[in-house]
Enzyme design. Structure first.
Site, PDB file in Angstrom:
ATOM      1  N   LYS A  93      -7.515  -1.589  -9.642  1.00 44.47           N
ATOM      2  CA  LYS A  93      -8.101  -2.305  -8.497  1.00 44.47           C
ATOM      3  C   LYS A  93      -9.415  -1.645  -8.113  1.00 44.47           C
ATOM      4  O   LYS A  93      -9.439  -0.458  -7.769  1.00 44.47           O
ATOM      5  CB  LYS A  93      -7.130  -2.265  -7.317  1.00 44.47           C
ATOM      6  CG  LYS A  93      -7.683  -2.843  -6.027  1.00 44.47           C
ATOM      7  CD  LYS A  93      -6.601  -2.945  -4.973  1.00 44.47           C
ATOM      8  CE  LYS A  93      -7.109  -3.555  -3.694  1.00 44.47           C
ATOM      9  NZ  LYS A  93      -7.856  -2.611  -2.862  1.00 44.47           N
TER      10      LYS A  93
ATOM     11  N   TYR B 166      -2.352   5.663  -4.956  1.00 43.29           N
ATOM     12  CA  TYR B 166      -3.457   6.616  -5.002  1.00 43.29           C
ATOM     13  C   TYR B 166      -2.912   7.838  -5.735  1.00 43.29           C
ATOM     14  O   TYR B 166      -1.747   8.195  -5.565  1.00 43.29           O
ATOM     15  CB  TYR B 166      -3.888   7.021  -3.593  1.00 43.29           C
ATOM     16  CG  TYR B 166      -4.688   5.964  -2.858  1.00 43.29           C
ATOM     17  CD1 TYR B 166      -5.932   5.556  -3.330  1.00 43.29           C
ATOM     18  CD2 TYR B 166      -4.217   5.384  -1.689  1.00 43.29           C
ATOM     19  CE1 TYR B 166      -6.677   4.597  -2.663  1.00 43.29           C
ATOM     20  CE2 TYR B 166      -4.968   4.428  -1.005  1.00 43.29           C
ATOM     21  CZ  TYR B 166      -6.189   4.033  -1.499  1.00 43.29           C
ATOM     22  OH  TYR B 166      -6.931   3.098  -0.839  1.00 43.29           O
TER      23      TYR B 166
ATOM     24  N   HIS C 181     -13.101  -3.183  -2.324  1.00 48.66           N
ATOM     25  CA  HIS C 181     -12.310  -2.602  -1.238  1.00 48.66           C
ATOM     26  C   HIS C 181     -12.712  -3.230   0.099  1.00 48.66           C
ATOM     27  O   HIS C 181     -12.736  -2.571   1.138  1.00 48.66           O
ATOM     28  CB  HIS C 181     -12.511  -1.081  -1.206  1.00 48.66           C
ATOM     29  CG  HIS C 181     -11.299  -0.300  -0.812  1.00 48.66           C
ATOM     30  ND1 HIS C 181     -10.564   0.447  -1.697  1.00 48.66           N
ATOM     31  CD2 HIS C 181     -10.689  -0.124   0.388  1.00 48.66           C
ATOM     32  CE1 HIS C 181      -9.570   1.048  -1.059  1.00 48.66           C
ATOM     33  NE2 HIS C 181      -9.619   0.704   0.206  1.00 48.66           N
TER      34      HIS C 181
ATOM     35  N   THR D 294      -5.677   2.130  -7.432  1.00 51.78           N
ATOM     36  CA  THR D 294      -6.958   1.872  -6.756  1.00 51.78           C
ATOM     37  C   THR D 294      -7.981   2.884  -7.257  1.00 51.78           C
ATOM     38  O   THR D 294      -7.809   4.093  -7.084  1.00 51.78           O
ATOM     39  CB  THR D 294      -6.787   1.951  -5.226  1.00 51.78           C
ATOM     40  OG1 THR D 294      -5.820   0.972  -4.855  1.00 51.78           O
ATOM     41  CG2 THR D 294      -8.080   1.688  -4.496  1.00 51.78           C
TER      42      THR D 294
ATOM     43  N   SER E 298       0.822  -1.206   0.000  1.00 50.73           N
ATOM     44  CA  SER E 298       0.000   0.000   0.000  1.00 50.73           C
ATOM     45  C   SER E 298       0.860   1.261   0.000  1.00 50.73           C
ATOM     46  O   SER E 298       1.915   1.313   0.629  1.00 50.73           O
ATOM     47  CB  SER E 298      -0.885   0.003   1.255  1.00 50.73           C
ATOM     48  OG  SER E 298      -1.468   1.270   1.450  1.00 50.73           O
TER      49      SER E 298
HETATM   50  C1  LIG Z   1      -7.430  -2.123   7.110  1.00 51.87           C
HETATM   51  C2  LIG Z   1      -7.481  -2.108   5.601  1.00 51.87           C
HETATM   52  C3  LIG Z   1      -6.698  -1.203   4.914  1.00 51.87           C
HETATM   53  C4  LIG Z   1      -6.739  -1.169   3.526  1.00 51.87           C
HETATM   54  N1  LIG Z   1      -5.903  -0.329   2.861  1.00 51.87           N
HETATM   55  C5  LIG Z   1      -5.901  -0.310   1.521  1.00 51.87           C
HETATM   56  C6  LIG Z   1      -5.007   0.516   0.818  1.00 51.87           C
HETATM   57  O1  LIG Z   1      -4.179   1.204   1.401  1.00 51.87           O
HETATM   58  N2  LIG Z   1      -5.078   0.509  -0.535  1.00 51.87           N
HETATM   59  C7  LIG Z   1      -5.987  -0.263  -1.217  1.00 51.87           C
HETATM   60  O2  LIG Z   1      -6.012  -0.230  -2.435  1.00 51.87           O
HETATM   61  N3  LIG Z   1      -6.818  -1.087  -0.573  1.00 51.87           N
HETATM   62  C8  LIG Z   1      -6.805  -1.135   0.768  1.00 51.87           C
HETATM   63  N4  LIG Z   1      -7.639  -1.984   1.435  1.00 51.87           N
HETATM   64  C9  LIG Z   1      -8.527  -2.875   0.667  1.00 51.87           C
HETATM   65  C10 LIG Z   1      -7.872  -4.242   0.422  1.00 51.87           C
HETATM   66  O3  LIG Z   1      -6.788  -4.121  -0.465  1.00 51.87           O
HETATM   67  C11 LIG Z   1      -8.823  -5.260  -0.200  1.00 51.87           C
HETATM   68  O4  LIG Z   1      -9.406  -4.739  -1.372  1.00 51.87           O
HETATM   69  C12 LIG Z   1      -9.942  -5.780   0.697  1.00 51.87           C
HETATM   70  O5  LIG Z   1      -9.738  -5.520   2.061  1.00 51.87           O
HETATM   71  C13 LIG Z   1     -10.080  -7.281   0.430  1.00 51.87           C
HETATM   72  O6  LIG Z   1     -10.991  -7.856   1.236  1.00 51.87           O
HETATM   73  P1  LIG Z   1     -10.648  -8.793   2.521  1.00 51.87           P
HETATM   74  O7  LIG Z   1     -10.166  -7.871   3.582  1.00 51.87           O
HETATM   75  O8  LIG Z   1     -11.990  -9.373   2.805  1.00 51.87           O
HETATM   76  O9  LIG Z   1      -9.628  -9.835   2.130  1.00 51.87           O
HETATM   77  C14 LIG Z   1      -7.610  -2.046   2.822  1.00 51.87           C
HETATM   78  C15 LIG Z   1      -8.388  -2.955   3.521  1.00 51.87           C
HETATM   79  C16 LIG Z   1      -8.331  -2.993   4.904  1.00 51.87           C
HETATM   80  C17 LIG Z   1      -9.178  -4.014   5.630  1.00 51.87           C
HETATM   81  C1  LIG Z   2      -7.519   6.316   4.338  1.00 50.32           C
HETATM   82  C2  LIG Z   2      -7.681   5.301   3.293  1.00 50.32           C
HETATM   83  C3  LIG Z   2      -6.448   4.579   2.890  1.00 50.32           C
HETATM   84  C4  LIG Z   2      -6.440   3.165   3.295  1.00 50.32           C
HETATM   85  C5  LIG Z   2      -7.554   2.397   2.702  1.00 50.32           C
HETATM   86  O1  LIG Z   2      -7.639   2.228   1.519  1.00 50.32           O
HETATM   87  C6  LIG Z   2      -8.559   1.834   3.556  1.00 50.32           C
HETATM   88  O2  LIG Z   2      -8.550   2.076   4.763  1.00 50.32           O
HETATM   89  O3  LIG Z   2      -9.430   1.116   3.044  1.00 50.32           O
END
Ligand SMILES: Cc1cc2nc3c(=O)[nH]c(=O)nc-3n(C[C@H](O)[C@H](O)[C@H](O)COP(=O)(O)O)c2cc1C
Ligand SMILES: CCCCC(=O)C(=O)O
Length: 414
Positions: free
Chosen positions: A271, A166, A295, A192, A140
């Site tokens: 994504k 991003y 997401h 994303t 990330s």
């Molecule tokens: C705590 C957290 C932080 C995340 N941060 C990002 C991020 O920085 N960038 C991004 O593209 N997706 C982010 N995501 C989304 C994940 O990449 C992903 O699409 C999603 O959580 C997949 O589902 P799962 O948690 O059920 O495996 C985040 C998800 C979570 C739970």
């Molecule tokens: C503040 C958003 C960046 C991290 C992210 O993508 C998430 O928390 O789902």
């Protein structure tokens, strides 16, 4: 849903989740676990997998199961990959380096977790008599370890790193990150596209979630050993507000994707694609792949579960670009179902955070190992020796081929 762990040692991803819930600070747990608004999509991501039943084949030699595949044309030892997640250090000081080192190694034999493992040895000290395993880790933008450090910590050539991006209103910030990712050896950029603004996460709003002061977004620390970015967060802003203020909600196919393509030769993966229309545009604008993702239910509540959206995207892509998916993958059979419906690879997010929360690098390794073991045992039980044996014929779904036979269909003499 599996019961919580009896002896305190997780044997499935739900066990890790139960432990994380009882050990993480409430605000961190809230940030990790929650979805947007009513969390309908968050729930659906998991529930939807249950609708698809498996049609196993029998009496095929499954004494050896091989999960090797290719992703973006590069060899990967498994289609099980790691999705980008902000701030792994909220779970454990090992942070993204723990996840990265946790990724490539798993115990090839035995296929199933032995009693000895359950009694603890693998938990505290993952066995090193292992075959290195490589797949893809997406880092990330909001990692707590600088991108250079994460990639330097790995020594397995079969592990591939992609950088999640991003795009900020100040394009120079994003461009610097792209340059650093290129220089460090990242093999693709993951843009994303489902977060022009942040989803409304009610738990975070109620907690006024803000990372604790020890959390550093190292990719943005000016003057640090490796960071040269310029996005620093003011004290008064919450994490979500920083995101809202800096992110470019004006991004479009014509200008934004064209801009990114003009500044890098790295393959671009989108994504957050959920429709055939946008898949067609991704092909048109020269993207190398798409990740079917909502997401993790954290952005637009009420969209389709990703496993339900996958077939439409796969059909639209029609083999021209690769299609991956994430969202709600918690078991080996979830991975099999996603591959059967056309995903080239499957990404997990929260299971890694829960693994890290359990025991840092060793915990991330254990979570990945359990999922990999479940994938292999699921393949053996379905009669699949090889990733290429996993196809649509494994799936039974009402209205899907082959049609279910109604009671009374068979001639009575049978
Ligand atoms: C705590 C957290 C932080 C995340 N941060 C990002 C991020 O920085 N960038 C991004 O593209 N997706 C982010 N995501 C989304 C994940 O990449 C992903 O699409 C999603 O959580 C997949 O589902 P799962 O948690 O059920 O495996 C985040 C998800 C979570 C739970
Ligand atoms: C503040 C958003 C960046 C991290 C992210 O993508 C998430 O928390 O789902």
């Amino acid at each position: 849903m599996a019961a919580s762990p009896t002896a305190g040692v997780p044997v499935c991803i739900d066990d890790f989740e139960a432990i994380a819930k009882s050990t993480l600070p409430a605000a961190t747990w809230g940030y990790y676990t929650s979805g947007a608004n009513d969390e309908d999509t968050l729930r659906d991501n998991r529930e939807a997998f249950r609708k698809y039943k498996l049609r196993p084949r029998i009496l095929r030699d499954v004494s050896k199961v091989n999960t090797t595949t290719t992703i973006l044309g590069k060899k990967a030892r498994t289609p099980l990959c790691v999705a980008p997640c902000a701030m792994h250090e909220l779970a454990h000081p090992d942070g993204e380096i723990g996840t990265s080192k946790g990724q490539p190694i798993y115990q090839k034999q035995p296929l199933f977790i032995s009693t000895e493992d359950i009694n603890g040895s693998i938990v505290n000290q993952p066995k090193m008599a292992v075959a290195d395993l490589g797949s893809v880790m997406i880092l990330s933008t909001y990692s707590t370890k600088a991108l250079e450090k994460v990639i330097a910590a790995n020594s397995n050539p079969d592990t591939h790193y992609w950088f999640q991006l991003y795009v900020y209103k100040e394009r120079g910030i994003s461009e610097k990150l792209v340059r650093r990712a290129e220089a460090a050896g990242f093999e693709a950029l993951v843009l994303t596209v489902d977060a022009p603004v942040l989803g409304r996460r009610l738990l975070d709003a109620r907690n006024r979630f803000n990372p604790p002061p020890y959390i550093r977004l190292e990719n943005f620390i000016e003057g640090s050993a490796t960071g040269d970015g310029t996005l620093d967060k003011s004290e008064s802003e919450t994490f979500g507000e920083t995101f809202g203020n800096r992110g470019d909600a004006g991004l479009t196919w014509e200008e934004g994707i064209a801009w990114l393509r003009s500044i890098t030769k790295l393959p671009i993966i989108l994504k957050g694609v959920l429709t055939a229309e946008d898949t067609e545009l991704a092909v048109k604008y020269g993207c190398a792949g798409v990740i079917v993702s909502n997401h993790g239910g954290r952005q637009l509540d009420g969209v389709l579960a990703t496993i339900d959206a996958l077939p439409e995207v796969v059909e639209a892509a029609n083999g021209r670009i690769e299609v991956y998916m994430d969202g709600g993958v918690r078991k080996g059979t979830d991975i099999i179902k996603a591959l059967a419906l056309g995903a080239r690879a499957v990404f997990i997010a929260r299971p890694i955070l829960y693994g890290l929360a359990y025991n840092g690098e060793a915990g991330a390794k254990l979570a990945l190992k359990i999922l990999q073991d479940e994938l292999e045992s699921g393949m053996a039980l379905s009669g699949c020796r090889d990733i290429n044996d996993i196809n649509e014929s494994l799936i039974h779904f009402p209205g899907h081929q082959p049609q279910p036979r109604r009671l009374g269909y068979y001639p009575s003499k049978l």
